[in-house]
Design a protein around this motif. Structure first.
Motif, PDB file in Angstrom:
ATOM      1  N   LEU A  44      27.892  39.113  34.044  1.00 48.41           N
ATOM      2  CA  LEU A  44      29.186  39.729  34.326  1.00 48.41           C
ATOM      3  C   LEU A  44      29.050  41.245  34.335  1.00 48.41           C
ATOM      4  CD1 LEU A  44      32.050  37.874  32.420  1.00 48.41           C
ATOM      5  CD2 LEU A  44      31.861  38.312  34.864  1.00 48.41           C
ATOM      6  N   ARG A  45      28.329  41.752  33.358  1.00 49.90           N
ATOM      7  CA  ARG A  45      28.144  43.204  33.295  1.00 49.90           C
ATOM      8  C   ARG A  45      27.307  43.692  34.459  1.00 49.90           C
ATOM      9  NH1 ARG A  45      25.553  44.929  28.068  1.00 49.90           N
ATOM     10  NH2 ARG A  45      25.961  47.010  28.921  1.00 49.90           N
ATOM     11  N   SER A  48      29.489  43.703  37.479  1.00 47.84           N
ATOM     12  CA  SER A  48      30.461  44.789  37.415  1.00 47.84           C
ATOM     13  C   SER A  48      29.802  46.140  37.651  1.00 47.84           C
ATOM     14  CB  SER A  48      31.169  44.761  36.062  1.00 47.84           C
ATOM     15  OG  SER A  48      32.199  45.726  36.009  1.00 47.84           O
ATOM     16  N   ALA A  51      29.134  46.268  41.299  1.00 47.59           N
ATOM     17  CA  ALA A  51      30.355  46.284  42.114  1.00 47.59           C
ATOM     18  C   ALA A  51      31.130  47.589  41.985  1.00 47.59           C
ATOM     19  CB  ALA A  51      31.262  45.108  41.719  1.00 47.59           C
ATOM     20  N   ALA A  52      30.987  48.222  40.831  1.00 46.93           N
ATOM     21  CA  ALA A  52      31.795  49.420  40.579  1.00 46.93           C
ATOM     22  C   ALA A  52      31.248  50.653  41.301  1.00 46.93           C
ATOM     23  CB  ALA A  52      31.880  49.682  39.080  1.00 46.93           C
ATOM     24  N   LEU A 104      33.309  37.496  46.104  1.00 47.05           N
ATOM     25  CA  LEU A 104      34.250  37.775  45.020  1.00 47.05           C
ATOM     26  C   LEU A 104      35.675  37.440  45.439  1.00 47.05           C
ATOM     27  CD1 LEU A 104      32.939  41.101  43.437  1.00 47.05           C
ATOM     28  CD2 LEU A 104      32.514  38.741  42.778  1.00 47.05           C
ATOM     29  N   ASP A 105      35.995  37.769  46.664  1.00 49.66           N
ATOM     30  CA  ASP A 105      37.350  37.494  47.147  1.00 49.66           C
ATOM     31  C   ASP A 105      37.642  35.997  47.157  1.00 49.66           C
ATOM     32  OD1 ASP A 105      38.118  40.114  47.463  1.00 49.66           O
ATOM     33  OD2 ASP A 105      37.378  40.251  49.523  1.00 49.66           O
ATOM     34  N   SER A 108      38.505  35.053  43.804  1.00 53.22           N
ATOM     35  CA  SER A 108      39.845  35.565  43.518  1.00 53.22           C
ATOM     36  C   SER A 108      40.906  34.630  44.088  1.00 53.22           C
ATOM     37  CB  SER A 108      39.990  36.972  44.100  1.00 53.22           C
ATOM     38  OG  SER A 108      41.271  37.480  43.833  1.00 53.22           O
ATOM     39  N   PHE A 111      41.639  31.208  42.215  1.00 53.53           N
ATOM     40  CA  PHE A 111      42.460  31.153  41.005  1.00 53.53           C
ATOM     41  C   PHE A 111      43.898  31.595  41.229  1.00 53.53           C
ATOM     42  CE2 PHE A 111      38.119  31.594  39.213  1.00 53.53           C
ATOM     43  CZ  PHE A 111      38.099  30.429  38.477  1.00 53.53           C
TER      44      PHE A 111
ATOM     45  N   LEU B  18      36.425  43.610  38.026  1.00 52.09           N
ATOM     46  CA  LEU B  18      34.996  43.912  37.898  1.00 52.09           C
ATOM     47  C   LEU B  18      34.579  45.088  38.758  1.00 52.09           C
ATOM     48  CD1 LEU B  18      33.350  40.369  37.993  1.00 52.09           C
ATOM     49  CD2 LEU B  18      33.777  41.831  36.005  1.00 52.09           C
ATOM     50  N   ALA B  19      35.185  45.158  39.942  1.00 51.10           N
ATOM     51  CA  ALA B  19      34.746  46.156  40.909  1.00 51.10           C
ATOM     52  C   ALA B  19      35.358  47.527  40.662  1.00 51.10           C
ATOM     53  CB  ALA B  19      35.078  45.691  42.323  1.00 51.10           C
ATOM     54  N   ARG B  20      36.287  47.621  39.723  1.00 49.14           N
ATOM     55  CA  ARG B  20      36.919  48.909  39.475  1.00 49.14           C
ATOM     56  C   ARG B  20      36.040  49.808  38.628  1.00 49.14           C
ATOM     57  NH1 ARG B  20      43.002  48.894  38.163  1.00 49.14           N
ATOM     58  NH2 ARG B  20      42.641  48.888  35.928  1.00 49.14           N
ATOM     59  N   GLU B  21      35.596  49.262  37.522  1.00 49.45           N
ATOM     60  CA  GLU B  21      34.706  50.032  36.650  1.00 49.45           C
ATOM     61  C   GLU B  21      33.859  49.059  35.858  1.00 49.45           C
ATOM     62  OE1 GLU B  21      37.261  52.182  34.057  1.00 49.45           O
ATOM     63  OE2 GLU B  21      38.127  50.384  33.161  1.00 49.45           O
ATOM     64  N   PRO B  22      32.703  49.539  35.408  1.00 46.14           N
ATOM     65  CA  PRO B  22      31.815  48.658  34.645  1.00 46.14           C
ATOM     66  C   PRO B  22      32.533  48.095  33.431  1.00 46.14           C
ATOM     67  CG  PRO B  22      30.661  50.659  35.261  1.00 46.14           C
ATOM     68  CD  PRO B  22      32.101  50.859  35.647  1.00 46.14           C
ATOM     69  N   ILE B  23      32.479  46.829  33.298  1.00 51.82           N
ATOM     70  CA  ILE B  23      33.154  46.134  32.212  1.00 51.82           C
ATOM     71  C   ILE B  23      32.422  46.397  30.892  1.00 51.82           C
ATOM     72  CG2 ILE B  23      31.775  44.055  32.395  1.00 51.82           C
ATOM     73  CD1 ILE B  23      34.200  42.415  32.001  1.00 51.82           C
ATOM     74  N   LYS B  25      30.983  45.620  27.041  1.00 55.86           N
ATOM     75  CA  LYS B  25      30.243  44.506  26.453  1.00 55.86           C
ATOM     76  C   LYS B  25      31.193  43.468  25.875  1.00 55.86           C
ATOM     77  CE  LYS B  25      25.562  45.318  24.656  1.00 55.86           C
ATOM     78  NZ  LYS B  25      24.759  46.158  23.756  1.00 55.86           N
ATOM     79  N   ALA B  28      33.102  41.617  28.511  1.00 55.40           N
ATOM     80  CA  ALA B  28      32.201  40.688  29.201  1.00 55.40           C
ATOM     81  C   ALA B  28      32.024  39.418  28.377  1.00 55.40           C
ATOM     82  CB  ALA B  28      30.850  41.353  29.453  1.00 55.40           C
ATOM     83  N   LEU B 107      42.225  35.736  36.074  1.00 55.03           N
ATOM     84  CA  LEU B 107      40.919  35.497  36.675  1.00 55.03           C
ATOM     85  C   LEU B 107      40.927  35.921  38.134  1.00 55.03           C
ATOM     86  CD1 LEU B 107      39.812  32.049  35.192  1.00 55.03           C
ATOM     87  CD2 LEU B 107      39.116  34.351  34.543  1.00 55.03           C
ATOM     88  N   SER B 108      42.021  35.614  38.801  1.00 53.58           N
ATOM     89  CA  SER B 108      42.134  35.999  40.207  1.00 53.58           C
ATOM     90  C   SER B 108      42.010  37.514  40.359  1.00 53.58           C
ATOM     91  CB  SER B 108      43.465  35.501  40.760  1.00 53.58           C
ATOM     92  OG  SER B 108      43.590  35.855  42.115  1.00 53.58           O
ATOM     93  N   ALA B 109      42.702  38.228  39.507  1.00 53.89           N
ATOM     94  CA  ALA B 109      42.677  39.698  39.577  1.00 53.89           C
ATOM     95  C   ALA B 109      41.292  40.241  39.240  1.00 53.89           C
ATOM     96  CB  ALA B 109      43.721  40.287  38.625  1.00 53.89           C
ATOM     97  N   PHE B 111      38.408  39.198  40.027  1.00 52.40           N
ATOM     98  CA  PHE B 111      37.446  39.150  41.124  1.00 52.40           C
ATOM     99  C   PHE B 111      37.923  39.873  42.375  1.00 52.40           C
ATOM    100  CE2 PHE B 111      36.277  35.307  38.658  1.00 52.40           C
ATOM    101  CZ  PHE B 111      34.976  35.662  38.364  1.00 52.40           C
ATOM    102  N   ALA B 112      39.160  40.323  42.350  1.00 52.11           N
ATOM    103  CA  ALA B 112      39.694  40.994  43.537  1.00 52.11           C
ATOM    104  C   ALA B 112      38.878  42.238  43.859  1.00 52.11           C
ATOM    105  CB  ALA B 112      41.156  41.352  43.313  1.00 52.11           C
ATOM    106  N   THR B 113      38.659  42.477  45.148  1.00 53.22           N
ATOM    107  CA  THR B 113      37.861  43.645  45.536  1.00 53.22           C
ATOM    108  C   THR B 113      38.615  44.639  46.396  1.00 53.22           C
ATOM    109  OG1 THR B 113      37.039  42.585  47.538  1.00 53.22           O
ATOM    110  CG2 THR B 113      35.754  42.264  45.532  1.00 53.22           C
TER     111      THR B 113
END
Lengths: 121, 121
Positions: A44-45, A48, A51-52, A104-105, A108, A111, B18-23, B25, B28, B107-109, B111-113
């Motif tokens: 996951l990390r 992310s 992806a980020a 990823l979409d 998304s 869910f 996930l794609a916004r910023e590194p998650i 620890k 995760a 969960l849906s949110a 994975f959204a990109t």
DNA sequence: GGGCTAATTAGATGCTCATCGATACAAGGA
DNA sequence: TCCTTGTATCGATGAGCATCTAATTAGCCC
């Protein structure tokens, strides 16, 4: 490696949102395989982190983020790759990775529960 | 059983896409726990069967859908419950389950990109 | 070519988990 | 109160997987 991107790859067109209609056995099996790939804190990390960024990410930049051996990170990246969530390519000495937004979409959408998102009546 | 709904339950406010910023620890780890719950073909089908109905679903209606023992199904439902994905309640002889839409939406949110969904500038 | 660094592959190990049968518990009806 | 049906818990087992070290491959530069 030679076939880093052209690996199996699933996560193609599958599937309708869970809440729309009962998912088939086969779809469930395929989805479970993809979800297993993200159901791990390290992956996951990794996902992310990759992806980020707007650009591709060098694997060498990912290693220092983890207290894990390099082969372990390599193994996790392979898992993400085989699930069709990331792509990667060797350029010279280094390997670069990027996310596959469509994959990823799809998760998304899977869910989503709101009527619009699930395409319900 | 007495405490079927009031189990642990995670999946609260976590997390940014996930794609916004590194998650982190911790995030995760928490997310991985939730995702592990859906990363199984049987639990995916259970979740979909329950989610695809408008009303609550009797556990007794779920059993015939699977070639698995009753304890196994019961165990999978418990896993989904502990992940905060479904709720359930005993009414008389039978136990009924329902999905928790907020949990699925989170969960849906995750994975959204797309820019809008991830809240990116 | 020889040596260096990055990354993958191979093999081993220990832990997690999906599944089962057996058993216990819950609740309604005779 | 006892029987029956639905569900949960227990304990065991076998498969899968995350991780490591060691060894191999890929590609650069001197």
């Amino acid at each position: 490696m030679s076939k880093q991107t052209p690996l199996p790859v699933i996560a193609e067109e599958c599937c309708a949102p869970l809440a729309r209609e009962p998912i088939s056995k086969d779809d469930a099996a395929e989805l479970a395989r993809i979800l297993k790939a993200v159901a791990d804190p390290v992956r996951l990390r990794l996902l992310s982190l990759i992806a980020a960024r707007d650009e591709e990410t060098c694997v060498c930049d990912l290693l220092p983020e983890f207290d894990l051996s390099q082969p372990t990170i390599s193994h996790h990246l392979k898992t993400l790759r085989e699930a069709g969530l990331i792509g990667s390519e060797r350029r010279g000495t280094w390997v670069y990775s990027w996310v596959i937004p469509q994959a990823l979409d799809r998760l998304s959408a899977l869910f989503a529960t709101s009527k619009e998102d699930t395409g319900v009546r």
